[in-house]
Scaffold this active site. Sequence first.
Site, short mmCIF file in Angstrom:
data_model
loop_
_atom_site.label_atom_id
_atom_site.label_comp_id
_atom_site.label_asym_id
_atom_site.label_seq_id
_atom_site.Cartn_x
_atom_site.Cartn_y
_atom_site.Cartn_z
CG ASP A 170 -2.29 -1.55 0.89
OD1 ASP A 170 -2.35 -1.17 -0.07
OD2 ASP A 170 -2.43 -1.36 2.38
NE ARG A 194 -7.23 -0.33 3.39
CZ ARG A 194 -6.56 -0.68 2.57
NH1 ARG A 194 -7.10 -1.28 1.52
NH2 ARG A 194 -5.71 0.17 2.27
C1 SIN Z 1 -5.87 -4.38 -0.96
O1 SIN Z 1 -6.46 -2.77 -0.22
O2 SIN Z 1 -5.53 -3.59 -2.29
C2 SIN Z 1 -7.66 -4.28 -0.71
C3 SIN Z 1 -7.52 -5.95 0.12
C4 SIN Z 1 -9.05 -6.30 -0.30
O3 SIN Z 1 -10.17 -5.39 -0.76
O4 SIN Z 1 -8.92 -7.21 0.07
#
Ligand code: SIN
Length: 279
Positions: free
Chosen positions: A115, A267
């Site tokens: 990320d 998240r």
């Molecule tokens: C991400 O953060 O790249 C997505 C992860 C997910 O949705 O499983």
Amino acid sequence: MDSDPIHQDREFSSISVNPCSPNIGAEIGSIDLTQPLNDDTRDELKRAFIKYQVIFFREQQISFDDHVRLAEYFGVLGAHVGKSTISSTTEDPRVRKFHYDATTPRVSGDVFHTDQSCAKVPPLGSILYNHTLPPNGGGDTLFSSMYAAYDALSTRMKVYLDGLTANHDGVPTFGEGTPNADHPVIVKHPESGKKLIYVNEVFTMKINELSEQESKSILDFLFRHCTRPEWTCRFRWRPHSIAFWDNRCTQHMAISDYLPSIRSGYRVQLDGESSPLPA
Ligand code: SIN
């Protein structure tokens, strides 16, 4: 990856820790994330996070406050460096909503990546809670260990990569105004002290010390090498599951196989504490 007492890691006693694969991932049990954790449980959770690089929880119907409390045991809450068209705000500014359905143009994160490695100080990690999953399965997430990928390199390749730096650019993914940073190709994790490979296909554009052609060939090799099945695990989500990954030593990829079904959750992201450290 259900709780499996045969493979339980006996180093832990306040929580149960069940490894998902030899190199990465563990499912945590005997824990209730809707309640504050005592010191012993918190310490073990931190140890499991560093050892397994991504930890998973099942059947945790958490509120925004529970989600944030879990994150704050590990650090300071942060914000995404880009303008996301996929996630949206919630009534709580600390938590972002990640919702996919028939109207979603694409699933975010469907190529292996770290990320926001384009930031000077990339995030420490993220905690994704999904309450709704596609009825027929799908929407799993793959995680890959950059420690194991590093360890599997030949000695000559390790020597060759050590000391090189690479440019990571956020603009191709997130558009103008997103950052751009140089990081070592081989870094040292600030807590475990272990070495790992720090390049990823989404953000790493070039190895600075090489020609275009040389850089492309080495990066192509590393992108493939970093995501080999031998050092990955696959998390099969169920409603009210949580994945918490250490963004400093892993890559992950969301499998885009379920639209137009719904996958929905929330998240939070933790700020990193330092730029990736040279090994
Ligand atoms: C991400 O953060 O790249 C997505 C992860 C997910 O949705 O499983």
